[in-house]
Scaffold this motif. Sequence first.
Motif, mmCIF file in Angstrom:
data_model
loop_
_atom_site.group_PDB
_atom_site.id
_atom_site.type_symbol
_atom_site.label_atom_id
_atom_site.label_comp_id
_atom_site.label_asym_id
_atom_site.label_seq_id
_atom_site.Cartn_x
_atom_site.Cartn_y
_atom_site.Cartn_z
ATOM 1 N N PHE A 69 42.696 126.445 18.593
ATOM 2 C CA PHE A 69 41.583 125.795 19.277
ATOM 3 C C PHE A 69 41.974 124.347 19.497
ATOM 4 C CE2 PHE A 69 37.769 123.329 19.634
ATOM 5 C CZ PHE A 69 36.877 124.133 20.325
ATOM 6 N N SER A 70 41.890 123.882 20.733
ATOM 7 C CA SER A 70 42.158 122.476 21.024
ATOM 8 C C SER A 70 41.273 122.027 22.176
ATOM 9 C CB SER A 70 43.635 122.257 21.372
ATOM 10 O OG SER A 70 43.986 122.966 22.539
ATOM 11 N N ALA A 71 41.230 120.744 22.372
ATOM 12 C CA ALA A 71 40.421 120.187 23.468
ATOM 13 C C ALA A 71 41.123 118.966 24.037
ATOM 14 C CB ALA A 71 39.028 119.815 22.974
ATOM 15 N N GLU A 72 40.879 118.725 25.299
ATOM 16 C CA GLU A 72 41.284 117.492 25.969
ATOM 17 C C GLU A 72 40.029 116.878 26.551
ATOM 18 O OE1 GLU A 72 44.156 118.497 28.943
ATOM 19 O OE2 GLU A 72 45.718 118.910 27.470
ATOM 20 N N VAL A 73 39.898 115.576 26.387
ATOM 21 C CA VAL A 73 38.703 114.889 26.874
ATOM 22 C C VAL A 73 39.136 113.689 27.709
ATOM 23 C CG1 VAL A 73 36.503 113.842 26.241
ATOM 24 C CG2 VAL A 73 37.566 115.490 24.701
ATOM 25 N N GLU A 74 38.528 113.561 28.881
ATOM 26 C CA GLU A 74 38.778 112.411 29.745
ATOM 27 C C GLU A 74 37.459 111.739 30.052
ATOM 28 O OE1 GLU A 74 41.631 112.969 33.072
ATOM 29 O OE2 GLU A 74 41.534 115.078 32.443
ATOM 30 N N LEU A 95 41.360 127.934 23.870
ATOM 31 C CA LEU A 95 41.349 128.845 22.737
ATOM 32 C C LEU A 95 42.372 129.946 22.975
ATOM 33 C CD1 LEU A 95 38.203 127.949 23.380
ATOM 34 C CD2 LEU A 95 37.750 129.501 21.524
ATOM 35 N N THR A 96 42.986 130.389 21.896
ATOM 36 C CA THR A 96 43.792 131.600 21.951
ATOM 37 C C THR A 96 43.337 132.504 20.823
ATOM 38 O OG1 THR A 96 45.574 130.797 20.522
ATOM 39 C CG2 THR A 96 45.816 130.398 22.893
ATOM 40 N N GLY A 136 44.572 131.179 28.318
ATOM 41 C CA GLY A 136 45.035 130.709 29.611
ATOM 42 C C GLY A 136 44.123 131.010 30.774
ATOM 43 N N GLU A 137 43.078 131.786 30.549
ATOM 44 C CA GLU A 137 42.156 132.158 31.628
ATOM 45 C C GLU A 137 40.892 131.302 31.555
ATOM 46 O OE1 GLU A 137 39.567 136.044 33.152
ATOM 47 O OE2 GLU A 137 41.170 136.331 31.686
ATOM 48 N N LYS A 138 40.498 130.729 32.697
ATOM 49 C CA LYS A 138 39.288 129.911 32.734
ATOM 50 C C LYS A 138 38.051 130.796 32.645
ATOM 51 C CE LYS A 138 36.822 126.447 35.399
ATOM 52 N NZ LYS A 138 36.768 125.656 36.616
#
Length: 139
Positions: A69-74, A95-96, A136-138
């Motif tokens: 589980f990871s996140a990127e925030v802008e 997520l994987t 990898g799928e939105k």
Amino acid sequence: MKIKLNRIDEDFLFECTNSNGNKILLDNTSKPDSKGVSPMESVLMAVAGCSGIDIVSILKKQRQEIKSFSAEVEGDRIQIGDAKPFKNIMVRFYLTGVVDIKKAFKAADLSFEKYCSVSKTLEPNVKVDWEVFVNGEKA
């Protein structure tokens, strides 16, 4: 809730400590040798952490098997007088694992619509958008 802040160098480095003794460092990141995160970076981290806790908690209750589980925030900022507050924030979760993509989407939706106190605090003035990607799928 109470936080203690102490200046720990001759410049802008601050150590923030919560009531459990956990610490983070805040610094002026415009300096090339900064040793902490900027206060505005810490706001982005707080959005990701708050909603991340919600999403993982919801998915664990649904017995989803999260491998990573990871996140990127802008954050986009605007000039208002001398201040530069956030105008928009975009959070992307990755997520994987054996995770139902619809459940992951619903968990994120619940976080931002109902549970995440950080995004709710920002909500009157900042537009917070989000996306979820599972294997990898939105969503």
